[in-house]
Design a protein around this motif. Structure first.
Motif, PDB file in Angstrom:
ATOM      1  N   LYS A   1      23.237 -36.799  28.439  1.00  0.00           N
ATOM      2  CA  LYS A   1      23.502 -38.057  29.075  1.00  0.00           C
ATOM      3  C   LYS A   1      24.745 -38.750  28.274  1.00  0.00           C
ATOM      4  O   LYS A   1      24.763 -38.980  27.049  1.00  0.00           O
ATOM      5  CB  LYS A   1      22.582 -39.047  29.480  1.00  0.00           C
ATOM      6  CG  LYS A   1      22.967 -40.358  30.174  1.00  0.00           C
ATOM      7  CD  LYS A   1      21.844 -40.771  30.892  1.00  0.00           C
ATOM      8  CE  LYS A   1      20.874 -41.495  29.804  1.00  0.00           C
ATOM      9  NZ  LYS A   1      19.798 -42.278  30.461  1.00  0.00           N
TER      10      LYS A   1
ATOM     11  N   SER B   1      29.206 -46.025  33.642  1.00  0.00           N
ATOM     12  CA  SER B   1      28.359 -45.177  34.333  1.00  0.00           C
ATOM     13  C   SER B   1      27.814 -43.917  33.701  1.00  0.00           C
ATOM     14  O   SER B   1      28.438 -43.907  32.361  1.00  0.00           O
ATOM     15  CB  SER B   1      29.102 -44.462  35.738  1.00  0.00           C
ATOM     16  OG  SER B   1      30.272 -43.772  35.200  1.00  0.00           O
ATOM     17  N   HIS B   2      26.899 -43.302  34.073  1.00  0.00           N
ATOM     18  CA  HIS B   2      26.247 -42.106  33.257  1.00  0.00           C
ATOM     19  C   HIS B   2      26.340 -40.991  34.006  1.00  0.00           C
ATOM     20  O   HIS B   2      26.769 -40.545  35.010  1.00  0.00           O
ATOM     21  CB  HIS B   2      24.664 -42.266  33.126  1.00  0.00           C
ATOM     22  CG  HIS B   2      24.417 -43.570  32.304  1.00  0.00           C
ATOM     23  ND1 HIS B   2      23.123 -44.047  32.316  1.00  0.00           N
ATOM     24  CD2 HIS B   2      25.036 -44.335  31.334  1.00  0.00           C
ATOM     25  CE1 HIS B   2      23.153 -44.991  31.427  1.00  0.00           C
ATOM     26  NE2 HIS B   2      24.219 -45.043  30.707  1.00  0.00           N
ATOM     27  N   PHE B   3      26.688 -39.702  33.212  1.00  0.00           N
ATOM     28  CA  PHE B   3      26.878 -38.383  33.652  1.00  0.00           C
ATOM     29  C   PHE B   3      26.299 -37.572  32.717  1.00  0.00           C
ATOM     30  O   PHE B   3      26.149 -37.869  31.623  1.00  0.00           O
ATOM     31  CB  PHE B   3      28.289 -38.268  34.176  1.00  0.00           C
ATOM     32  CG  PHE B   3      29.437 -38.084  32.963  1.00  0.00           C
ATOM     33  CD1 PHE B   3      29.671 -36.721  32.519  1.00  0.00           C
ATOM     34  CD2 PHE B   3      29.950 -39.125  31.926  1.00  0.00           C
ATOM     35  CE1 PHE B   3      30.382 -36.415  31.533  1.00  0.00           C
ATOM     36  CE2 PHE B   3      30.625 -38.754  31.137  1.00  0.00           C
ATOM     37  CZ  PHE B   3      30.929 -37.450  30.766  1.00  0.00           C
ATOM     38  N   LYS B   4      26.247 -36.292  33.102  1.00  0.00           N
ATOM     39  CA  LYS B   4      25.699 -35.196  32.374  1.00  0.00           C
ATOM     40  C   LYS B   4      26.872 -34.308  31.765  1.00  0.00           C
ATOM     41  O   LYS B   4      27.493 -33.576  32.604  1.00  0.00           O
ATOM     42  CB  LYS B   4      24.492 -34.405  33.161  1.00  0.00           C
ATOM     43  CG  LYS B   4      23.515 -34.728  33.377  1.00  0.00           C
ATOM     44  CD  LYS B   4      22.434 -35.243  32.019  1.00  0.00           C
ATOM     45  CE  LYS B   4      21.189 -35.597  32.562  1.00  0.00           C
ATOM     46  NZ  LYS B   4      20.406 -36.064  31.483  1.00  0.00           N
TER      47      LYS B   4
ATOM     48  N   LYS C   1      34.921 -32.045  38.538  1.00  0.00           N
ATOM     49  CA  LYS C   1      34.055 -32.882  39.361  1.00  0.00           C
ATOM     50  C   LYS C   1      34.292 -34.266  39.247  1.00  0.00           C
ATOM     51  O   LYS C   1      33.981 -35.368  40.141  1.00  0.00           O
ATOM     52  CB  LYS C   1      32.351 -32.853  38.761  1.00  0.00           C
ATOM     53  CG  LYS C   1      31.920 -31.583  39.136  1.00  0.00           C
ATOM     54  CD  LYS C   1      30.547 -31.476  38.424  1.00  0.00           C
ATOM     55  CE  LYS C   1      29.487 -32.496  38.836  1.00  0.00           C
ATOM     56  NZ  LYS C   1      28.250 -32.232  37.992  1.00  0.00           N
TER      57      LYS C   1
ATOM     58  N   LYS D   1      23.068 -29.905  28.327  1.00  0.00           N
ATOM     59  CA  LYS D   1      23.534 -30.981  29.031  1.00  0.00           C
ATOM     60  C   LYS D   1      22.975 -32.455  28.239  1.00  0.00           C
ATOM     61  O   LYS D   1      21.958 -32.176  28.070  1.00  0.00           O
ATOM     62  CB  LYS D   1      22.723 -31.154  30.470  1.00  0.00           C
ATOM     63  CG  LYS D   1      23.302 -29.859  31.327  1.00  0.00           C
ATOM     64  CD  LYS D   1      22.521 -29.818  32.504  1.00  0.00           C
ATOM     65  CE  LYS D   1      22.934 -28.575  33.531  1.00  0.00           C
ATOM     66  NZ  LYS D   1      22.326 -28.486  34.944  1.00  0.00           N
TER      67      LYS D   1
ATOM     68  N   TRP E   1      24.834 -41.937  25.505  1.00  0.00           N
ATOM     69  CA  TRP E   1      24.112 -43.224  26.121  1.00  0.00           C
ATOM     70  C   TRP E   1      23.671 -44.079  25.256  1.00  0.00           C
ATOM     71  O   TRP E   1      23.676 -45.509  25.531  1.00  0.00           O
ATOM     72  CB  TRP E   1      23.144 -42.763  27.169  1.00  0.00           C
ATOM     73  CG  TRP E   1      22.111 -42.075  26.758  1.00  0.00           C
ATOM     74  CD1 TRP E   1      21.660 -41.012  26.246  1.00  0.00           C
ATOM     75  CD2 TRP E   1      20.741 -42.795  26.162  1.00  0.00           C
ATOM     76  NE1 TRP E   1      20.532 -40.667  25.595  1.00  0.00           N
ATOM     77  CE2 TRP E   1      19.702 -41.926  25.418  1.00  0.00           C
ATOM     78  CE3 TRP E   1      20.437 -44.260  26.234  1.00  0.00           C
ATOM     79  CZ2 TRP E   1      18.748 -42.229  24.971  1.00  0.00           C
ATOM     80  CZ3 TRP E   1      19.050 -44.548  25.731  1.00  0.00           C
ATOM     81  CH2 TRP E   1      18.300 -43.309  25.027  1.00  0.00           C
TER      82      TRP E   1
ATOM     83  N   ASN F   1      33.237 -30.550  34.208  1.00  0.00           N
ATOM     84  CA  ASN F   1      33.150 -32.278  34.363  1.00  0.00           C
ATOM     85  C   ASN F   1      34.492 -32.729  34.968  1.00  0.00           C
ATOM     86  O   ASN F   1      34.297 -33.619  35.592  1.00  0.00           O
ATOM     87  CB  ASN F   1      32.728 -32.844  33.148  1.00  0.00           C
ATOM     88  CG  ASN F   1      31.354 -32.621  32.490  1.00  0.00           C
ATOM     89  OD1 ASN F   1      31.027 -31.909  31.522  1.00  0.00           O
ATOM     90  ND2 ASN F   1      30.401 -32.957  33.411  1.00  0.00           N
TER      91      ASN F   1
ATOM     92  N   GLU G   1      34.433 -36.593  36.631  1.00  0.00           N
ATOM     93  CA  GLU G   1      33.810 -37.160  35.819  1.00  0.00           C
ATOM     94  C   GLU G   1      34.395 -37.483  34.411  1.00  0.00           C
ATOM     95  O   GLU G   1      34.080 -38.373  33.706  1.00  0.00           O
ATOM     96  CB  GLU G   1      32.326 -36.502  35.344  1.00  0.00           C
ATOM     97  CG  GLU G   1      31.266 -36.481  36.747  1.00  0.00           C
ATOM     98  CD  GLU G   1      30.097 -35.557  36.496  1.00  0.00           C
ATOM     99  OE1 GLU G   1      29.119 -35.589  37.023  1.00  0.00           O
ATOM    100  OE2 GLU G   1      30.339 -34.534  35.700  1.00  0.00           O
TER     101      GLU G   1
ATOM    102  N   GLY H   1      30.317 -42.683  31.210  1.00  0.00           N
ATOM    103  CA  GLY H   1      31.643 -42.371  31.892  1.00  0.00           C
ATOM    104  C   GLY H   1      32.289 -43.462  32.106  1.00  0.00           C
ATOM    105  O   GLY H   1      32.071 -44.640  31.508  1.00  0.00           O
TER     106      GLY H   1
END
Length: 211
Positions: A46, A53-56, A106, A44, A119, A103, A108, A49
């Motif tokens: 970071k 935005s941030h997502f894993k 979901k 996983k 990131w 992902n 994302e 997105g």
């Protein structure tokens, strides 16, 4: 219905079907990873997105657990020392990316779109901002990936991501999808060590005219 809404529905349906069909393959890969090295099955990380935005992001783990966590593999001095034998196979076939189907489910990510930046890849994020490429869902594959992947300079990668944003359509997405299959089979544009150095003459000429 807007194109983005249609695209999200198609992404959900295709990723759900893909997850079901590929479940035996997932199980086999999980067994291979667990037998070779200790640590989690999934890696996983970071990522950036939609709208910064941030997502894993999810990947099958291809490295030993002591490998650097937030550095692109192609920037490592000697990446081979960190990559497992199973990991080399997964990377060669791009099967390490398969968990990103989750992902997509979901919401994302999308199947087609700019690859999500780390990131801390501030230079790439800043360049993409010029073209509005941070304002859409990142993708499992995209226009830049079929035009060089790791070989591309950051400026060129961002330019191509912006070109995708400008030309977003079903025709463009289908073209990216089909060309991705071709690129994966030929393993084009994958660089495991060092920085990318490829720039097309067309883009280079365009940048010179703007100076």
């Amino acid at each position: 219905m807007k194109y983005s809404e249609q695209k999200r529905k198609i992404d959900f349906i295709l990723s759900l079907i893909g997850l079901i069909i590929l479940s035996p393959l997932f199980f086999g890969i999980i067994v291979m990873i667990k037998l070779e090295s200790r640590g989690p099955v999934f890696f996983k990380q970071k990522r950036i997105g939609i709208n910064n935005s941030h997502f894993k992001i999810l990947k099958f783990r291809t490295m030993f657990i002591d490998a650097p966590k937030d550095m692109p593999t192609h920037l490592l001095t000697n990446p081979d020392q960190y990559i497992t034998k199973t990991g080399k196979f997964l990377r060669k076939t791009s099967m390490d990316e398969l968990p990103q189907i989750i992902n997509i489910l979901k919401g994302e990510m999308s199947i087609i779109g700019p690859r999500p930046a780390l990131w801390n890849q501030y230079d790439l994020i800043q360049e993409r901002e010029k073209y509005g490429a941070n304002n859409i869902l990142p993708g499992l594959t995209g226009w830049a990936q079929i035009n060089g992947r790791d070989e591309l300079l950051i400026e060129v990668k961002a330019y191509l991501d912006g070109e995708y944003v400008e030309k977003m359509s079903w025709k463009m997405d289908i073209k990216c999808f089909l060309m991705t299959i071709f690129t994966v089979f030929r393993r084009e544009g994958v660089v495991e060590g060092g920085t990318g150095r490829r720039m097309s003459e067309e883009i280079a000429s365009s940048k010179e005219q703007n100076i």
